[in-house]
Design an enzyme around this catalytic site. Structure first.
Site, PDB file in Angstrom:
ATOM      1  N   ASP A  35       0.848  -1.188   0.000  1.00 26.39           N
ATOM      2  CA  ASP A  35       0.000   0.000   0.000  1.00 26.39           C
ATOM      3  C   ASP A  35       0.887   1.242   0.000  1.00 26.39           C
ATOM      4  O   ASP A  35       1.903   1.304   0.691  1.00 26.39           O
ATOM      5  CB  ASP A  35      -0.913  -0.001   1.241  1.00 26.39           C
ATOM      6  CG  ASP A  35      -2.078   0.978   1.089  1.00 26.39           C
ATOM      7  OD1 ASP A  35      -3.225   0.512   0.979  1.00 26.39           O
ATOM      8  OD2 ASP A  35      -1.838   2.200   1.086  1.00 26.39           O
ATOM      9  N   ILE A  36       0.505   2.243  -0.790  1.00 25.98           N
ATOM     10  CA  ILE A  36       1.303   3.469  -0.919  1.00 25.98           C
ATOM     11  C   ILE A  36       1.269   4.286   0.372  1.00 25.98           C
ATOM     12  O   ILE A  36       2.163   5.111   0.602  1.00 25.98           O
ATOM     13  CB  ILE A  36       0.779   4.283  -2.130  1.00 25.98           C
ATOM     14  CG1 ILE A  36       1.869   5.190  -2.696  1.00 25.98           C
ATOM     15  CG2 ILE A  36      -0.480   5.067  -1.790  1.00 25.98           C
ATOM     16  CD1 ILE A  36       1.511   5.780  -4.055  1.00 25.98           C
ATOM     17  N   ASN A  92     -12.680  -3.278   2.824  1.00 28.10           N
ATOM     18  CA  ASN A  92     -13.591  -2.139   2.937  1.00 28.10           C
ATOM     19  C   ASN A  92     -14.574  -2.218   1.775  1.00 28.10           C
ATOM     20  O   ASN A  92     -14.168  -2.400   0.622  1.00 28.10           O
ATOM     21  CB  ASN A  92     -12.807  -0.827   2.870  1.00 28.10           C
ATOM     22  CG  ASN A  92     -11.901  -0.634   4.075  1.00 28.10           C
ATOM     23  OD1 ASN A  92     -12.237  -1.050   5.176  1.00 28.10           O
ATOM     24  ND2 ASN A  92     -10.752  -0.009   3.864  1.00 28.10           N
ATOM     25  N   GLY A  98     -15.027   3.311   3.884  1.00 30.88           N
ATOM     26  CA  GLY A  98     -13.636   3.658   3.559  1.00 30.88           C
ATOM     27  C   GLY A  98     -13.136   3.122   2.239  1.00 30.88           C
ATOM     28  O   GLY A  98     -11.944   3.274   1.943  1.00 30.88           O
ATOM     29  N   GLN A  99     -14.001   2.486   1.445  1.00 25.36           N
ATOM     30  CA  GLN A  99     -13.520   2.006   0.138  1.00 25.36           C
ATOM     31  C   GLN A  99     -13.337   3.191  -0.797  1.00 25.36           C
ATOM     32  O   GLN A  99     -14.252   4.004  -0.996  1.00 25.36           O
ATOM     33  CB  GLN A  99     -14.503   0.997  -0.483  1.00 25.36           C
ATOM     34  CG  GLN A  99     -13.918   0.346  -1.739  1.00 25.36           C
ATOM     35  CD  GLN A  99     -14.830  -0.719  -2.351  1.00 25.36           C
ATOM     36  OE1 GLN A  99     -15.970  -0.928  -1.912  1.00 25.36           O
ATOM     37  NE2 GLN A  99     -14.323  -1.379  -3.381  1.00 25.36           N
ATOM     38  N   HIS A 105     -10.199  -5.605  -3.346  1.00 20.66           N
ATOM     39  CA  HIS A 105      -8.850  -5.773  -2.798  1.00 20.66           C
ATOM     40  C   HIS A 105      -8.933  -6.111  -1.316  1.00 20.66           C
ATOM     41  O   HIS A 105      -9.746  -5.552  -0.585  1.00 20.66           O
ATOM     42  CB  HIS A 105      -7.999  -4.517  -2.996  1.00 20.66           C
ATOM     43  CG  HIS A 105      -8.623  -3.263  -2.477  1.00 20.66           C
ATOM     44  ND1 HIS A 105      -9.575  -2.570  -3.176  1.00 20.66           N
ATOM     45  CD2 HIS A 105      -8.434  -2.581  -1.315  1.00 20.66           C
ATOM     46  CE1 HIS A 105      -9.947  -1.505  -2.481  1.00 20.66           C
ATOM     47  NE2 HIS A 105      -9.274  -1.489  -1.341  1.00 20.66           N
ATOM     48  N   HIS A 107      -6.878  -5.859   2.155  1.00 19.74           N
ATOM     49  CA  HIS A 107      -5.740  -5.294   2.879  1.00 19.74           C
ATOM     50  C   HIS A 107      -5.225  -6.388   3.810  1.00 19.74           C
ATOM     51  O   HIS A 107      -6.010  -6.956   4.585  1.00 19.74           O
ATOM     52  CB  HIS A 107      -6.168  -4.127   3.766  1.00 19.74           C
ATOM     53  CG  HIS A 107      -6.728  -2.936   3.064  1.00 19.74           C
ATOM     54  ND1 HIS A 107      -6.013  -1.776   2.887  1.00 19.74           N
ATOM     55  CD2 HIS A 107      -7.940  -2.713   2.496  1.00 19.74           C
ATOM     56  CE1 HIS A 107      -6.772  -0.874   2.262  1.00 19.74           C
ATOM     57  NE2 HIS A 107      -7.951  -1.417   2.013  1.00 19.74           N
TER      58      HIS A 107
HETATM   59  P1  5GP Z   1      -9.602   1.283   0.157  1.00 16.01           P
HETATM   60  O1  5GP Z   1      -9.593   2.652   0.800  1.00 16.01           O
HETATM   61  O2  5GP Z   1     -10.370   1.320  -1.149  1.00 16.01           O
HETATM   62  O3  5GP Z   1     -10.039   0.165   1.054  1.00 16.01           O
HETATM   63  O4  5GP Z   1      -8.095   0.951  -0.177  1.00 16.01           O
HETATM   64  C1  5GP Z   1      -7.394   1.538  -1.217  1.00 16.01           C
HETATM   65  C2  5GP Z   1      -5.959   1.560  -0.814  1.00 16.01           C
HETATM   66  O5  5GP Z   1      -5.187   1.836  -1.963  1.00 16.01           O
HETATM   67  C3  5GP Z   1      -5.617   2.661   0.209  1.00 16.01           C
HETATM   68  O6  5GP Z   1      -5.109   2.054   1.389  1.00 16.01           O
HETATM   69  C4  5GP Z   1      -4.574   3.516  -0.500  1.00 16.01           C
HETATM   70  O7  5GP Z   1      -3.537   3.939   0.350  1.00 16.01           O
HETATM   71  C5  5GP Z   1      -4.064   2.596  -1.595  1.00 16.01           C
HETATM   72  N1  5GP Z   1      -3.610   3.273  -2.785  1.00 16.01           N
HETATM   73  C6  5GP Z   1      -4.209   4.338  -3.403  1.00 16.01           C
HETATM   74  N2  5GP Z   1      -3.514   4.668  -4.509  1.00 16.01           N
HETATM   75  C7  5GP Z   1      -2.458   3.800  -4.580  1.00 16.01           C
HETATM   76  C8  5GP Z   1      -1.389   3.650  -5.529  1.00 16.01           C
HETATM   77  O8  5GP Z   1      -1.256   4.351  -6.524  1.00 16.01           O
HETATM   78  N3  5GP Z   1      -0.494   2.658  -5.267  1.00 16.01           N
HETATM   79  C9  5GP Z   1      -0.599   1.847  -4.168  1.00 16.01           C
HETATM   80  N4  5GP Z   1       0.345   0.920  -4.019  1.00 16.01           N
HETATM   81  N5  5GP Z   1      -1.605   1.955  -3.279  1.00 16.01           N
HETATM   82  C10 5GP Z   1      -2.521   2.923  -3.491  1.00 16.01           C
END
Ligand code: 5GP
Ligand code: ZN
Length: 119
Positions: A35-36, A92, A98-99, A105, A107
């Site tokens: 994760d970034i 999420n 929080g998605q 995906h 985590h």
């Molecule tokens: P969500 O919030 O949808 O459950 O998770 C999305 C995740 O993707 C977040 O934790 C966010 O930090 C990560 N993310 C967003 N953009 C990027 C990216 O460009 N590269 C990577 N490796 N992770 C990303």
């Protein structure tokens, strides 16, 4: 069509190699990358290479692929030496939870104490 790449999807772009990522596992069906914006010492995202908008849609549309994601999540926990004392797999689902990326995906979080309930 279900599973087809979506032009405006960040994670489809990562699968296609159009956006760089730090890949930790790469199988025929699943990609896992860091994760970034990590929330724990281990914070890896595990995604099906095919596009489904969330975990439940993935399970309905491609149950074998959903199992691939879960199996890889376990492999990552082992690779990152976080099976003991424990780790967390989070999906999420929906903006209110929080998605932010609407490509399914998991985590995989570990390497620190994980509180319950998560908030
Ligand atoms: P969500 O919030 O949808 O459950 O998770 C999305 C995740 O993707 C977040 O934790 C966010 O930090 C990560 N993310 C967003 N953009 C990027 C990216 O460009 N590269 C990577 N490796 N992770 C990303
Ligand atoms: Zn996608």
């Amino acid at each position: 069509m279900a599973g087809e790449p979506q032009a405006d999807c960040l994670f489809c772009k990562i699968v296609a190699g159009e956006v760089p990522a730090t890949v930790v596992r790469d199988t025929e069906t699943v990609l896992a990358f860091r994760d970034i914006n990590p929330q724990a010492p281990t914070h890896v995202l595990v995604i099906p290479k095919a596009h489904y908008p969330d975990a439940a849609a993935l399970a309905v549309g491609a149950p074998g692929l959903a199992a691939d994601v879960l199996r890889e999540a376990g492999e990552i926990a082992a690779q990152e030496k976080t099976v003991e004392p424990g780790y967390r797999i989070v999906f999420n689902t929906g903006a209110g939870a929080g998605q932010t990326v609407f490509h399914a995906h998991a985590h995989v979080l570990g390497g620190r104490g994980l509180e319950w309930p998560p908030g």
